[in-house]
Design an enzyme around this catalytic site. Sequence first.
Site, PDB file in Angstrom:
ATOM      1  N   GLU A   1     -12.335 -10.875 -55.535  1.00  0.00           N
ATOM      2  CA  GLU A   1     -12.567 -11.180 -57.021  1.00  0.00           C
ATOM      3  C   GLU A   1     -11.227 -12.127 -57.505  1.00  0.00           C
ATOM      4  O   GLU A   1     -11.669 -13.004 -58.443  1.00  0.00           O
ATOM      5  CB  GLU A   1     -12.571  -9.847 -57.674  1.00  0.00           C
ATOM      6  CG  GLU A   1     -13.910  -9.162 -57.835  1.00  0.00           C
ATOM      7  CD  GLU A   1     -14.200  -8.530 -56.483  1.00  0.00           C
ATOM      8  OE1 GLU A   1     -13.342  -8.309 -55.774  1.00  0.00           O
ATOM      9  OE2 GLU A   1     -15.404  -8.015 -56.434  1.00  0.00           O
TER      10      GLU A   1
ATOM     11  N   HIS B   1     -17.472   3.240 -60.434  1.00  0.00           N
ATOM     12  CA  HIS B   1     -18.310   2.311 -60.577  1.00  0.00           C
ATOM     13  C   HIS B   1     -19.302   2.340 -61.900  1.00  0.00           C
ATOM     14  O   HIS B   1     -20.260   1.828 -61.937  1.00  0.00           O
ATOM     15  CB  HIS B   1     -19.285   2.546 -59.436  1.00  0.00           C
ATOM     16  CG  HIS B   1     -18.976   1.847 -58.092  1.00  0.00           C
ATOM     17  ND1 HIS B   1     -17.961   2.537 -57.242  1.00  0.00           N
ATOM     18  CD2 HIS B   1     -19.012   0.841 -57.407  1.00  0.00           C
ATOM     19  CE1 HIS B   1     -17.700   1.914 -56.348  1.00  0.00           C
ATOM     20  NE2 HIS B   1     -18.244   0.682 -56.185  1.00  0.00           N
TER      21      HIS B   1
END
Lengths: 385, 571
Positions: B302, B371
């Site tokens: 990322e 998450h």
Amino acid sequence: MAQLTHRTSSLLKPLSFATRHLSSTTPITIETSLPFTGHNIEPPSRSVETTPQELLKFFRDMALMRRMEIASDSLYKAKLIRGFCHLYDGQEAVAVGMEAAITRKDCIITAYRDHCLFLGRGGKLVEAFAELMGRKEGCSKGKGGSMHFYKKEGGFYGGHGIVGAQVPLGCGLAFAQKYSKDENVTFAMYGDGAANQGQLFEALNMAALWDLPAILVCENNHYGMGTAEWRAAKSPAYYKRGDYVPGLKVDGMDAFAVKQACKFAKEHALKNGPIILEMDTYRYHGHSMSDPGSTYRTRDEISGVRQERDPVERIRKLVLAHDLATEKELKDTEKELRKEVDDAIAKAKESPLPDPSELFTNIYVKGYGVESYGADRKELRAVLP
Amino acid sequence: MGCGVSRLDANGMAIPARLRPIFLQRLEEIKLRRQNRHLNAGSTPSKKELLLHAMDDDDNASHHQHSPRASKSVPSTPKKGDKMSKTEIYGKENGIVANIINNNNNKDDDVVAKESNSIGKGKNDPKESAIEGAKANMKDEDDDGNERMIGHEDDDAFPGSPSFRVYFKDINGEDDHIDDNGKRDAFKDAVSSDDGISPMVVIRREEDMLGIVRQRVACKANPVSSLEQGIRLIASRAFSSSAKEMTVRDALNSALDEEMSADPKVFIMGEEVGEYQGAYKITKGLLDKYGPERVVDTPITEAGFTGIGVGAAYYGLRPVIEFMTFNFSMQAIDHIINSAAKSNYMSAGQISVPIVFRGPNGAAAGVGAQHSQCYAAWYGACPGLKVLAPYSSEDARGLLKAAIRDPDPVVFLENELLYGESFPVSAEALDSSFSLPIGKAKIEREGRDVTITAFSKMVGYALQAAEILAKEGISAEVINLRSIRPLDRSTINASVRKTNRLVTLEEGFPQHGVGAEICASVVEESFEYLDAPVERIAGADVPMPYAANLERLAVPQVLISSCPYINYFVF
């Protein structure tokens, strides 16, 4: 071989450079101080083609940069420059050599030690000093500061404060160049301190996967802030750290070596994807103005490098050796540059601080008429464009 | 939601007289429903049950004597000898409640009789449909297949699990119409025991109650998709007259497709966006259409690919960076904030960054703490960014197009559970030049009594609650924020000035959340117009648990019944 084409010194006249008998475009071949060391690549030759014009330009540019940094040092001590001020003196050869090898369409992106690179990319002295002092005429209108010089039309993308962030950004510039089919390259510069950043390797991996025209330039001045390279990196051979990406180790105090390496890297990157250049260089100042620079290295070391490897001295010797100018002329040039810098400082000092309304400008390109507030919501507020 | 204890106000009255009987009736409904549930499920009463029973009048004092341990071995049964209230609740016939406990000590028996008669008997009763629906759902098979979409399944699947947020007013013995001492002690026992009652028991402030008493209902739609969808269908009919429906997924896909074809500088970069056709299939078909130079699969890096995207934006391209979820954006948040958001400012306009960061945000179903975080508040705090949170398909299409065309960095917060939801779209929205303005909220439902602000998935919940409130005679105005930054303060304030009450709803953590900002904004600009403190509903102040019942407790829910001591609760 430092052989000149024939010339007799009696023909030299101590006048301005333009009247030299030696045409300013006559090629001169200069040997770099050290041979290049390659990793996974055949290094380029040690012989560099140059011209007197270029040689003198090198001298002038580097002397100007040196002068600017020293002046910034005084300005900082006079408290006209606040916050951070990271000086580049000692490393000028990297900026100047690189400029000589590339065009303004190639992009350079670096971290916070950006004053001289900005100058090399076409930035003006006044702009630089005004920005350092936070004035309206600064290149970022005073809103960026020392670490945020930009010159987009010159291909200079900053000026970044977060160590290591500029490397993926540079690979992004290279991505965009490839996407736009521009046939230009990006030089993403970073230091030995940033060389251990994870995002660098992430970006390098992608650059190698996609054959991006990215050249990663590690300006190894051997100290990441106060940490010596052997204390920070298990493998301080930064040019080898790319593993599958070829690398080249270059004497960063020799502007011609830098020029040769950058030229070579540009050709390589356009064809084969990323390459790492490690510039072995040195900074005389500490990490920044708040660092005396002597707690982690000896003064002898600093003065030793200054005596043996100083880039400006090196060019001076070359100029004298090739009889392109006399000592006096070079001294005069330096005086001129000093005056130029002083004038620029005076002009920058006259420039006013930005208008308070500038607090709210440039937050967005398109603000949708939204209101933005200052610390006192009733007092200070503005509608964004 | 959190627990708070507060006192009665000087008047000592919790509930206006005219509403008290309804309140009491609701409490009964709930208690009995719970009892019934346990009967159906065959489990022993939870602490909650005891808590509820603790509020019974002394006729049922036997309940008090159940110690937690003792009760575990004894299934609770409603006692036949219990006094029946005058109110026969239709629920009884329908099997929702097995028994009715009379807790009615108030003076307004006539009113009670009138109200209860009118309430209990008519089959046309609007409340009944909700209850009917709930009942129908309770008897439904468990949902299959759509687990991901719902996330908060039917409680009956998990016997013994608390299914209501029950709010009790703190009784300190001063309230003249509530005989309290025994109940209060029992209540205190219950709350302080180790059996883990929960974050569900909330004691609302008196002022709240008075203030929002009219809104008190919150119905638990024991809902599962069919009811939700039913309500949504009802609600959605208000949207447009077009019959064309589109899922949010298709809306996003079509928006990306159209923008990529309109501007060759737009490209997509992210994990699995290409060959995998998108982790959530949002970028399906785009690789085939535009090729690998424009739909770029990245390694799982990322920080690296976000930096590359921002660098490309510096040069002038228009990247759309996809994060598989915004939780992973934390790896790259330095580039989003320091490299993208601040660049235009630091360079005084030289370097603009026309980039879009998009991906699912907030809780999905059962994905656990790492998450499930909502990042609206974090990104919404940063000047230089624009933060959008679409709800319906039209929102998704219009806002994504606007984001891609926008010259500034945009964080586009989608929601995984909404991807599969269908919404009607107008013909206008299907046009390729359609876009919605950034910074403008949408009033999804007009109302007069209370304003509910929400974004993303919570808009659906707000609309459901508004439906249910409408049956109670409370007209709620639901604002779909659409844009977290810039926040449409003028719409919110205008709405609050009209309704005088505000409830902010979000899924993320409460502290420093979007609701906190909205509350501050309203207090700053429309303080005199507020009749009651702003009510803030957010996710629980805990990392998201995995267990289904805990997960349900950690996010706002729509509740069905109110009870006398449930002042409200809206969510």
